[in-house]
Scaffold this active site. Structure first.
Site, PDB file in Angstrom:
ATOM      1  CD  GLU A  34      -2.855   1.117   2.562  1.00  0.00           C
ATOM      2  OE1 GLU A  34      -2.563   0.115   3.406  1.00  0.00           O
ATOM      3  OE2 GLU A  34      -3.500   2.062   2.599  1.00  0.00           O
ATOM      4  NE  ARG A 259       4.146  -7.888   9.968  1.00  0.00           N
ATOM      5  CZ  ARG A 259       3.387  -6.997   9.477  1.00  0.00           C
ATOM      6  NH1 ARG A 259       2.497  -7.482   8.606  1.00  0.00           N
ATOM      7  NH2 ARG A 259       3.845  -5.893   9.240  1.00  0.00           N
ATOM      8  CE  LYS A 269       3.126   0.169   4.771  1.00  0.00           C
ATOM      9  NZ  LYS A 269       2.380   0.020   3.208  1.00  0.00           N
TER      10      LYS A 269
HETATM   11  P1  ATP Z   1       2.720  -2.000   7.768  1.00  0.00           P
HETATM   12  O1  ATP Z   1       2.136  -2.736   8.981  1.00  0.00           O
HETATM   13  O2  ATP Z   1       4.196  -1.675   7.902  1.00  0.00           O
HETATM   14  O3  ATP Z   1       1.725  -0.703   7.154  1.00  0.00           O
HETATM   15  P2  ATP Z   1       1.620  -3.653   5.693  1.00  0.00           P
HETATM   16  O4  ATP Z   1       1.490  -5.200   5.952  1.00  0.00           O
HETATM   17  O5  ATP Z   1       0.390  -2.942   6.050  1.00  0.00           O
HETATM   18  O6  ATP Z   1       2.767  -2.994   6.844  1.00  0.00           O
HETATM   19  P3  ATP Z   1       1.840  -3.383   2.903  1.00  0.00           P
HETATM   20  O7  ATP Z   1       2.163  -2.467   2.119  1.00  0.00           O
HETATM   21  O8  ATP Z   1       0.455  -3.776   3.069  1.00  0.00           O
HETATM   22  O9  ATP Z   1       2.289  -3.295   4.625  1.00  0.00           O
HETATM   23  O10 ATP Z   1       2.832  -4.684   2.625  1.00  0.00           O
HETATM   24  C1  ATP Z   1       3.010  -5.295   1.290  1.00  0.00           C
HETATM   25  C2  ATP Z   1       3.296  -6.833   1.633  1.00  0.00           C
HETATM   26  O11 ATP Z   1       4.433  -6.556   2.432  1.00  0.00           O
HETATM   27  C3  ATP Z   1       2.361  -7.607   2.256  1.00  0.00           C
HETATM   28  O12 ATP Z   1       2.293  -8.863   1.552  1.00  0.00           O
HETATM   29  C4  ATP Z   1       2.607  -7.944   3.545  1.00  0.00           C
HETATM   30  O13 ATP Z   1       2.231  -9.173   3.907  1.00  0.00           O
HETATM   31  C5  ATP Z   1       4.208  -7.842   3.413  1.00  0.00           C
HETATM   32  N1  ATP Z   1       4.878  -7.346   4.615  1.00  0.00           N
HETATM   33  C6  ATP Z   1       4.793  -6.355   5.424  1.00  0.00           C
HETATM   34  N2  ATP Z   1       5.519  -6.188   6.457  1.00  0.00           N
HETATM   35  C7  ATP Z   1       6.142  -7.498   6.748  1.00  0.00           C
HETATM   36  C8  ATP Z   1       7.035  -7.932   7.268  1.00  0.00           C
HETATM   37  N3  ATP Z   1       7.424  -7.245   8.638  1.00  0.00           N
HETATM   38  N4  ATP Z   1       7.687  -9.226   7.050  1.00  0.00           N
HETATM   39  C9  ATP Z   1       7.509  -9.727   5.813  1.00  0.00           C
HETATM   40  N5  ATP Z   1       6.336  -9.298   4.931  1.00  0.00           N
HETATM   41  C10 ATP Z   1       6.021  -8.017   5.303  1.00  0.00           C
HETATM   42 MG    MG Z   2      -1.176  -3.254   4.793  1.00  0.00          MG
END
Ligand code: ATP
Ligand code: MG
Length: 558
Positions: A34, A259, A269
């Site tokens: 995102e 994760r 984020k």
């Molecule tokens: P945040 O909680 O930091 O906003 P998010 O999961 O909302 O992270 P996205 O932009 O939706 O962030 O993530 C894109 C992809 O990266 C998703 O498939 C998510 O599962 C993966 N991802 C995010 N954080 C991690 C992590 N700590 N380890 C592995 N994969 C991750």
């Molecule tokens: Mg997300």
């Protein structure tokens, strides 16, 4: 036809099974961030899994920016995400957006309504929450659940036409208010948001929810394996329900992995944004941030990040990786790639009394002893040098083998020197050392093979430059920085000493030719990378990592 160079993991076992059974005849993945912030070290894991899995099966991986929420997204983030992925060494097959599929989502919503599988609901967000029930209790059906297909089609069309205000109506999937999975209790799949979208402009005032857009985007794009983190496991039944109910012929398979969590590090984020907004850090690329941009600016090589996620492994179980492993991977790379140089952080003048005034000579110093190919660089030597202040002790403690009155040390790659006298100012501070050198010791050894216990670094006063050095430490002093503090504010966990700026550092002159991003090993001190804040007058170097490797030692790999 697979690429055997890529280590196998449980995801690949599932894929092999699918290919063997003929469920799919190829592999396509996507990385779906995102664009509401910069990518961080956790995303490096997801990116690596998505791209290397596609590569292993000679398939393709797209970047799909999940821009279903028009409020939070920003083009700055879109561009940063693309740049960061390329810097890591991956090239998306296509760059796409969740909004590319808004038309298909809309058509799919109509299809669900016509099948009696979706309805327009007038409950407010708060009421929907109350009606949803809990893990222990079933939910309550919405009074609008049994509207007729015609009524729903009309209302949905009016929603689309902008006839209702934000929050007054939603479109909900009609699934099961008693489901043990809360995501299946008639989830909202469309909401009214009268706000222009960065890519679709004013075309829509209703937007699909992530859980509805995501499976449709995956399917429409031709994704075969939708790889994501474990928090989406509970969303998988909805993902499958959507594609089944819209009769998608070859739906993708969702596979979840754990994760990446790193101690002392924030990988959210939202919280990273808070640090940027309250100016705790200088920006998303502050070298203390665990963002890809921050780690790049700090001087972490992209190969080190990829090796790190590889070593951390792909599994389905929760774990927290030790930051020392990341630093170990950074050192491993830089040890091979970083040219050596000398820097004196806290300079003390040295005058070699028996070396002629005005004379100078050069030593050829190995650029990298780990790699003879790049050869040597010249280092100049004269009567006037700088050494590190703490490489001298007036009254040496036991086991101190560096300079002290009467003691002899080796100047790295140059001569042996012996301290004759420490010159003090009126306040008793040592301002200069008077030393002698042994001309026979040129290059670092004497004909009589005399032993000296200490080797210290130095620079030539007449051939050096001034620099600023930024010593970074962990941004947080607690292992789990998101954990609750007494005041409820995670910034209480910040390490007050995460940045120490040192001015008046003396560097070998050749370092003035370096460019931002160039990284060096400063002998005995650590790895340093030139920062973008450097000017022609004042180079700035970031400490990437110190030389000491606690992880490698503890694990017998250093
Ligand atoms: P945040 O909680 O930091 O906003 P998010 O999961 O909302 O992270 P996205 O932009 O939706 O962030 O993530 C894109 C992809 O990266 C998703 O498939 C998510 O599962 C993966 N991802 C995010 N954080 C991690 C992590 N700590 N380890 C592995 N994969 C991750
Ligand atoms: Mg997300």
């Amino acid at each position: 036809m697979t690429n055997e160079n890529i280590a196998s993991n449980f995801i690949h076992d599932f894929i092999d099974e699918d290919l063997n059974k003929g469920v799919y005849d190829h592999v396509q993945t996507r990385f779906p961030p995102e664009p509401n912030g910069y990518l961080h070290i956790g995303h490096v894991k997801a990116i690596t899994i998505d791209f290397t899995t596609a590569k292993k099966y000679n398939g393709e991986c797209n970047l799909r920016l999940d821009d279903t929420n028009p409020i939070k997204e920003d083009d700055e983030y879109v561009n940063a995400i693309i740049e960061d992925i390329r810097w890591l060494g991956f090239e998306p097959n296509k760059i796409l957006f969740g909004s590319d599929y808004f038309d298909i989502c809309y058509e799919s919503a109509l299809k669900l309504i016509k099948k009696g599988k979706a309805y327009v609901c007038d409950l407010s967000a708060e009421e929907i929450r109350l009606y949803r029930g809990t893990l222990k209790e079933p939910g309550k059906e919405s009074p609008f659940r049994n509207r007729t297909v015609e009524e729903n089609l009309n209302l949905f069309e009016q929603m689309r036409a902008g006839e209702f205000e934000n929050g007054t109506k939603t479109l909900r999937a009609k699934i099961d208010m008693a489901s043990g999975n809360l995501n299946m209790r008639d989830p909202v799949i469309y909401r009214i948001m009268k706000i222009a979208h960065a890519r679709t402009g004013d075309k829509w005032c209703i937007y699909p929810m992530y859980d509805f857009n995501h499976p449709i985007s995956d399917a429409a794009e031709g994704v075969t394996h939708s790889l994501c983190t474990l928090e989406f496991e509970d969303h998988r039944p909805l993902y499958e329900w959507v594609l089944r109910e819209i009769d998608w012929p070859h739906p993708p398979r969702q596979i979840e992995f754990a994760r990446l969590n790193l101690n002392y590090t924030l990988t959210s984020k939202r919280k990273c944004l808070a640090l940027v907004q309250n100016e705790t850090v200088s920006g998303w690329d502050d070298p203390r941030m665990a963002t890809i941009a921050g780690m790049r600016r700090r001087g972490y090589p992209s190969t080190a990040l990829r090796n790190f996620v590889e070593k951390a492994g792909v599994s389905k179980t929760f774990s927290v990786v030790d930051y020392a492993l990341l630093e170990h991977c950074v050192r491993d790379e830089l040890n091979l790639s970083a040219p050596r140089a000398m820097a004196v952080l806290d300079p003390l003048k040295v005058t070699i009394e028996n070396y002629p005034e005005g004379k100078s000579e050069t030593f050829d110093v190995l650029i990298n002893p780990e790699k003879p190919e790049p050869g040597t660089h010249p280092m100049s030597f004269s009567k006037h040098l700088y050494i590190e202040r703490d490489d001298f002790m007036e009254t040496p403690v036991k086991g101190y083998f560096r300079l002290s009155p009467g003691a002899e040390v080796r100047l790295k790659s140059a001569y042996f020197i012996t301290c004759k006298e420490a010159v003090k100012d009126n306040n008793g501070n040592i301002v200069e050392l008077i030393c002698s050198y042994d001309p026979e010791s040129r290059g670092g050894d004497t004909p009589d093979k005399r032993k000296v216990k200490g080797t210290i670094h130095w620079v030539d006063q007449t051939d050096c430059i001034d620099a600023e050095i930024r010593l970074y430490d962990r941004l947080f002093s607690t292992e789990n920085p998101s954990e609750e503090t007494e005041s409820g504010d995670f910034t209480d966990n910040l390490n007050p000493d995460s940045l120490r700026v040192i001015k008046g550092v003396k560097l070998e002159k050749f370092l003035s030719d370096s460019n931002p991003g160039n990284t060096y090993q400063f002998f005995r001190i650590g790895y340093f990378s030139k920062d973008i804040d450097s000017t022609a007058q004042m180079p700035v170097f970031n400490r990437v990592v110190s030389l000491k490797d606690s992880w490698g030692k503890a694990n017998n790999k250093g």
